[in-house]
Design a protein around this motif. Structure first.
Motif, PDB file in Angstrom:
ATOM      1  N   GLN A   1       0.817  -1.220   0.000  1.00 29.21           N
ATOM      2  CA  GLN A   1       0.000   0.000   0.000  1.00 29.21           C
ATOM      3  C   GLN A   1       0.847   1.264   0.000  1.00 29.21           C
ATOM      4  O   GLN A   1       0.321   2.372  -0.077  1.00 29.21           O
ATOM      5  N   PHE A   2       2.181   1.098   0.067  1.00 28.68           N
ATOM      6  CA  PHE A   2       3.062   2.256   0.152  1.00 28.68           C
ATOM      7  C   PHE A   2       3.975   2.360  -1.064  1.00 28.68           C
ATOM      8  O   PHE A   2       4.351   1.363  -1.667  1.00 28.68           O
ATOM      9  N   ARG A   3       4.314   3.607  -1.374  1.00 22.61           N
ATOM     10  CA  ARG A   3       5.322   3.905  -2.396  1.00 22.61           C
ATOM     11  C   ARG A   3       6.243   4.976  -1.820  1.00 22.61           C
ATOM     12  O   ARG A   3       5.784   6.041  -1.413  1.00 22.61           O
ATOM     13  N   VAL A   4       7.538   4.698  -1.789  1.00 24.08           N
ATOM     14  CA  VAL A   4       8.532   5.585  -1.197  1.00 24.08           C
ATOM     15  C   VAL A   4       9.240   6.390  -2.272  1.00 24.08           C
ATOM     16  O   VAL A   4       9.582   5.865  -3.333  1.00 24.08           O
ATOM     17  N   LEU A   5       9.451   7.665  -1.987  1.00 18.43           N
ATOM     18  CA  LEU A   5      10.326   8.510  -2.806  1.00 18.43           C
ATOM     19  C   LEU A   5      11.378   9.124  -1.882  1.00 18.43           C
ATOM     20  O   LEU A   5      11.046   9.726  -0.854  1.00 18.43           O
ATOM     21  N   THR A   6      12.631   8.959  -2.248  1.00 21.09           N
ATOM     22  CA  THR A   6      13.735   9.580  -1.525  1.00 21.09           C
ATOM     23  C   THR A   6      14.888   9.742  -2.502  1.00 21.09           C
ATOM     24  O   THR A   6      14.768   9.401  -3.664  1.00 21.09           O
ATOM     25  N   GLY A   7      16.002  10.310  -2.053  1.00 20.68           N
ATOM     26  CA  GLY A   7      17.117  10.481  -2.969  1.00 20.68           C
ATOM     27  C   GLY A   7      18.206  11.384  -2.418  1.00 20.68           C
ATOM     28  O   GLY A   7      18.217  11.736  -1.233  1.00 20.68           O
ATOM     29  N   ASP A   8      19.127  11.778  -3.306  1.00 20.14           N
ATOM     30  CA  ASP A   8      20.287  12.563  -2.907  1.00 20.14           C
ATOM     31  C   ASP A   8      20.686  13.522  -4.020  1.00 20.14           C
ATOM     32  O   ASP A   8      20.452  13.264  -5.205  1.00 20.14           O
ATOM     33  N   ARG A   9      21.346  14.612  -3.614  1.00 16.58           N
ATOM     34  CA  ARG A   9      21.963  15.511  -4.587  1.00 16.58           C
ATOM     35  C   ARG A   9      23.357  14.974  -4.935  1.00 16.58           C
ATOM     36  O   ARG A   9      24.117  14.625  -4.032  1.00 16.58           O
ATOM     37  N   PRO A  10      23.727  14.954  -6.206  1.00 14.04           N
ATOM     38  CA  PRO A  10      25.057  14.469  -6.577  1.00 14.04           C
ATOM     39  C   PRO A  10      26.113  15.568  -6.442  1.00 14.04           C
ATOM     40  O   PRO A  10      26.685  16.046  -7.429  1.00 14.04           O
ATOM     41  N   THR A  11      26.382  15.959  -5.202  1.00 14.08           N
ATOM     42  CA  THR A  11      27.359  17.015  -4.939  1.00 14.08           C
ATOM     43  C   THR A  11      28.672  16.456  -4.419  1.00 14.08           C
ATOM     44  O   THR A  11      29.595  17.208  -4.127  1.00 14.08           O
ATOM     45  N   GLY A  12      28.775  15.149  -4.273  1.00 11.12           N
ATOM     46  CA  GLY A  12      29.980  14.505  -3.773  1.00 11.12           C
ATOM     47  C   GLY A  12      29.698  13.030  -3.574  1.00 11.12           C
ATOM     48  O   GLY A  12      28.663  12.519  -4.010  1.00 11.12           O
ATOM     49  N   HIS A  13      30.610  12.349  -2.913  1.00 14.07           N
ATOM     50  CA  HIS A  13      30.462  10.905  -2.732  1.00 14.07           C
ATOM     51  C   HIS A  13      29.747  10.587  -1.414  1.00 14.07           C
ATOM     52  O   HIS A  13      29.923  11.291  -0.412  1.00 14.07           O
ATOM     53  N   LEU A  14      28.960   9.536  -1.400  1.00 11.10           N
ATOM     54  CA  LEU A  14      28.212   9.158  -0.205  1.00 11.10           C
ATOM     55  C   LEU A  14      29.163   8.621   0.866  1.00 11.10           C
ATOM     56  O   LEU A  14      30.189   8.007   0.570  1.00 11.10           O
ATOM     57  N   HIS A  15      28.792   8.852   2.129  1.00 13.38           N
ATOM     58  CA  HIS A  15      29.655   8.490   3.245  1.00 13.38           C
ATOM     59  C   HIS A  15      28.869   7.724   4.307  1.00 13.38           C
ATOM     60  O   HIS A  15      27.668   7.451   4.136  1.00 13.38           O
ATOM     61  N   VAL A  16      29.543   7.381   5.404  1.00 15.24           N
ATOM     62  CA  VAL A  16      28.907   6.549   6.429  1.00 15.24           C
ATOM     63  C   VAL A  16      27.729   7.264   7.083  1.00 15.24           C
ATOM     64  O   VAL A  16      26.795   6.613   7.557  1.00 15.24           O
ATOM     65  N   GLY A  17      27.760   8.597   7.108  1.00 15.30           N
ATOM     66  CA  GLY A  17      26.607   9.331   7.628  1.00 15.30           C
ATOM     67  C   GLY A  17      25.375   9.068   6.786  1.00 15.30           C
ATOM     68  O   GLY A  17      24.269   8.890   7.316  1.00 15.30           O
ATOM     69  N   HIS A  18      25.555   9.062   5.467  1.00 15.18           N
ATOM     70  CA  HIS A  18      24.437   8.725   4.577  1.00 15.18           C
ATOM     71  C   HIS A  18      23.975   7.285   4.815  1.00 15.18           C
ATOM     72  O   HIS A  18      22.771   7.003   4.829  1.00 15.18           O
ATOM     73  N   TYR A  19      24.942   6.384   4.983  1.00 17.83           N
ATOM     74  CA  TYR A  19      24.550   4.975   5.136  1.00 17.83           C
ATOM     75  C   TYR A  19      23.723   4.768   6.392  1.00 17.83           C
ATOM     76  O   TYR A  19      22.600   4.237   6.320  1.00 17.83           O
ATOM     77  N   PHE A  20      24.258   5.153   7.538  1.00 13.48           N
ATOM     78  CA  PHE A  20      23.549   4.911   8.793  1.00 13.48           C
ATOM     79  C   PHE A  20      22.333   5.821   8.939  1.00 13.48           C
ATOM     80  O   PHE A  20      21.376   5.466   9.626  1.00 13.48           O
ATOM     81  N   GLY A  21      22.364   6.990   8.286  1.00 22.34           N
ATOM     82  CA  GLY A  21      21.248   7.911   8.394  1.00 22.34           C
ATOM     83  C   GLY A  21      20.076   7.581   7.499  1.00 22.34           C
ATOM     84  O   GLY A  21      18.926   7.847   7.853  1.00 22.34           O
ATOM     85  N   SER A  22      20.348   6.999   6.308  1.00 23.87           N
ATOM     86  CA  SER A  22      19.233   6.786   5.376  1.00 23.87           C
ATOM     87  C   SER A  22      19.369   5.559   4.475  1.00 23.87           C
ATOM     88  O   SER A  22      18.381   4.871   4.220  1.00 23.87           O
ATOM     89  N   LEU A  23      20.573   5.269   3.969  1.00 21.15           N
ATOM     90  CA  LEU A  23      20.696   4.214   2.967  1.00 21.15           C
ATOM     91  C   LEU A  23      20.240   2.850   3.479  1.00 21.15           C
ATOM     92  O   LEU A  23      19.524   2.122   2.788  1.00 21.15           O
ATOM     93  N   HIS A  24      20.657   2.518   4.697  1.00 18.20           N
ATOM     94  CA  HIS A  24      20.274   1.201   5.223  1.00 18.20           C
ATOM     95  C   HIS A  24      18.765   1.101   5.410  1.00 18.20           C
ATOM     96  O   HIS A  24      18.170   0.025   5.259  1.00 18.20           O
ATOM     97  N   ASN A  25      18.115   2.242   5.714  1.00 17.99           N
ATOM     98  CA  ASN A  25      16.668   2.244   5.887  1.00 17.99           C
ATOM     99  C   ASN A  25      15.961   2.068   4.549  1.00 17.99           C
ATOM    100  O   ASN A  25      14.909   1.421   4.468  1.00 17.99           O
ATOM    101  N   ARG A  26      16.526   2.652   3.486  1.00 23.38           N
ATOM    102  CA  ARG A  26      15.950   2.463   2.150  1.00 23.38           C
ATOM    103  C   ARG A  26      15.992   0.993   1.754  1.00 23.38           C
ATOM    104  O   ARG A  26      15.022   0.467   1.196  1.00 23.38           O
ATOM    105  N   VAL A  27      17.113   0.355   2.028  1.00 23.62           N
ATOM    106  CA  VAL A  27      17.244  -1.070   1.709  1.00 23.62           C
ATOM    107  C   VAL A  27      16.249  -1.885   2.527  1.00 23.62           C
ATOM    108  O   VAL A  27      15.614  -2.826   2.021  1.00 23.62           O
ATOM    109  N   ARG A  28      16.083  -1.511   3.796  1.00 23.42           N
ATOM    110  CA  ARG A  28      15.120  -2.212   4.658  1.00 23.42           C
ATOM    111  C   ARG A  28      13.710  -2.124   4.097  1.00 23.42           C
ATOM    112  O   ARG A  28      12.984  -3.128   4.031  1.00 23.42           O
ATOM    113  N   LEU A  29      13.299  -0.928   3.695  1.00 23.27           N
ATOM    114  CA  LEU A  29      11.957  -0.735   3.156  1.00 23.27           C
ATOM    115  C   LEU A  29      11.786  -1.491   1.842  1.00 23.27           C
ATOM    116  O   LEU A  29      10.756  -2.129   1.600  1.00 23.27           O
ATOM    117  N   GLN A  30      12.797  -1.421   0.981  1.00 16.60           N
ATOM    118  CA  GLN A  30      12.752  -2.168  -0.280  1.00 16.60           C
ATOM    119  C   GLN A  30      12.585  -3.656  -0.021  1.00 16.60           C
ATOM    120  O   GLN A  30      11.740  -4.327  -0.627  1.00 16.60           O
TER     121      GLN A  30
END
Length: 365
Positions: free
Chosen positions: A42-71
């Motif tokens: 029943q859900f559809r997620v939209l999220t993303g990032d600006r390509p202003t540099g390379h992703l780091h551990v803050g991105h991973y623990f802050g959001s990336l792992h949660n995106r994978v969890r939801l997927q």
């Protein structure tokens, strides 16, 4: 971003209405999590990032792992690489092609599956951006100026004039969310006003022209706030990060230079010892253990031992992600294929939504 939970003492300096809004958002997020368990479809997620540099551990623990969890839970996932938003506050795009491909490689490395998630870029989806025209007619200039991100940018700009794209940034985000009719957006508490602005756009369009868009909700992240290695906000522009793409040696060099304090005994005390506590948080996230437990084990072994523990913990944790990233980078054609197919899916969705919008506005001639 971590914050105080509902029912605890109000944070110092936090307005009562802000505290009430946050409490309500947390309650909604808890209900959404239960609903995902029962019926993720029943859900559809939209999220993303600006390509202003390379992703780091803050991105991973802050959001990336949660995106994978939801997927992996079965929630349909859309990831926007917001390349147009790079120029909201910059005079040029920089090495944007390399950065876009790097984002795709990081997404694939952490577990985003292009068979279950759509990865696309702003600039490749004209109909998404065209939605900004009717959406801009639904908001006032004063409402845009009140948006916290816009206000912060205006304050930081000094004598520099704000670009029109920066001023309309909240409306562009609304177009990102609504073009695919996403009803769920993972956010930190500081991003809740953007979701509210999107809801306003959806409500006003539906009221004026007929029901087309859902009312999206923010799924509040409870992730720990991770500081940079200099004790300031972790930021690609400050060069104070551990990037996902770095090798083990570069990670060790970065952590060796991390800011700590003069006390030898290691303790987890975020208020009084933020830099040491931040390193303990990183080690805890990587190990899946409490930072206090790690601190107790290190004891009076000092900052050198703390940095060694953080280095080993992060390198062990990131090893499979880095191995997967190396495989992806070895096949640049695959990255191009993922992005091409994602852009095709996004265009099909955006074209259909724009057609629906034009029909609702009686602009089909």
């Amino acid at each position: 971003m971590a914050g105080r939970s509902h029912g605890r003492k109000q944070a110092a300096g936090e307005a009562p209405e802000a505290s009430a809004t946050l409490a309500k958002a947390r309650d909604i997020s808890r209900k959404i999590e239960k609903a995902i368990e029962e019926d993720p479809g029943q859900f559809r997620v939209l999220t993303g990032d600006r390509p202003t540099g390379h992703l780091h551990v803050g991105h991973y623990f802050g959001s990336l792992h949660n995106r994978v969890r939801l997927q992996n839970a079965g929630v349909e996932t859309w990831l926007v690489i917001a390349d147009y938003q790079v120029i909201t506050d910059r005079d040029g795009v920089g090495p944007i092609g390399e950065r876009v491909r790097s984002l795709v490689a990081d997404y694939l490395a952490v577990g985003i599956d292009p068979a279950r998630a759509t990865i696309f870029t702003h600039s490749a989806v004209p109909a998404l951006n065209q939605l900004m025209l009717p959406f801009l007619s639904l908001v006032t200039e004063s409402e845009l100026h009140r948006n916290p991100t816009v206000k912060a940018e205006l304050e930081a700009a000094g004598n520099r004039a704000m670009s029109g794209l920066m001023l309309t940034y909240p409306v562009h985000q609304a177009a990102d969310i609504l073009f695919c009719k996403a009803n769920l957006v993972p956010v930190g508490k500081d991003q809740l006003p953007h979701i509210e602005q999107t809801r306003v756009v959806a409500d006003r369009f539906n009221s004026r022209y007929g029901k087309v868009f859902p009312r999206p909700h923010g799924l509040l992240s409870e992730a720990d706030m991770i500081l940079g290695l200099d004790g300031d906000k972790m930021s690609k522009s400050r060069n104070n990060t551990i990037e996902l793409r770095m090798d083990a040696d570069e990670t060790a060099k970065r952590i060796k230079k991390a800011v700590t304090d003069s006390e030898r005994f290691i303790a987890f005390d975020p208020e009084n010892r933020p830099e040491v506590s931040n390193l303990l948080t990183l080690a805890g996230l990587a190990q899946g253990r409490s930072p206090r437990e790690i601190a107790e084990k290190i004891g009076d072994a000092g900052a050198g031992r703390l940095k060694a523990v953080v280095t080993e913990s992060l390198n062990d944790f990131l090893a499979p992600i880095r191995a997967r990233r190396a495989e992806v980078e070895a096949d640049p054609g695959y990255v191009e294929k993922v992005l091409h197919e994602g852009n095709e899916r996004a265009n099909a969705m955006a074209d259909a939504t724009l057609d629906e919008v034009r029909k609702a506005m009686k602009m089909v001639y």
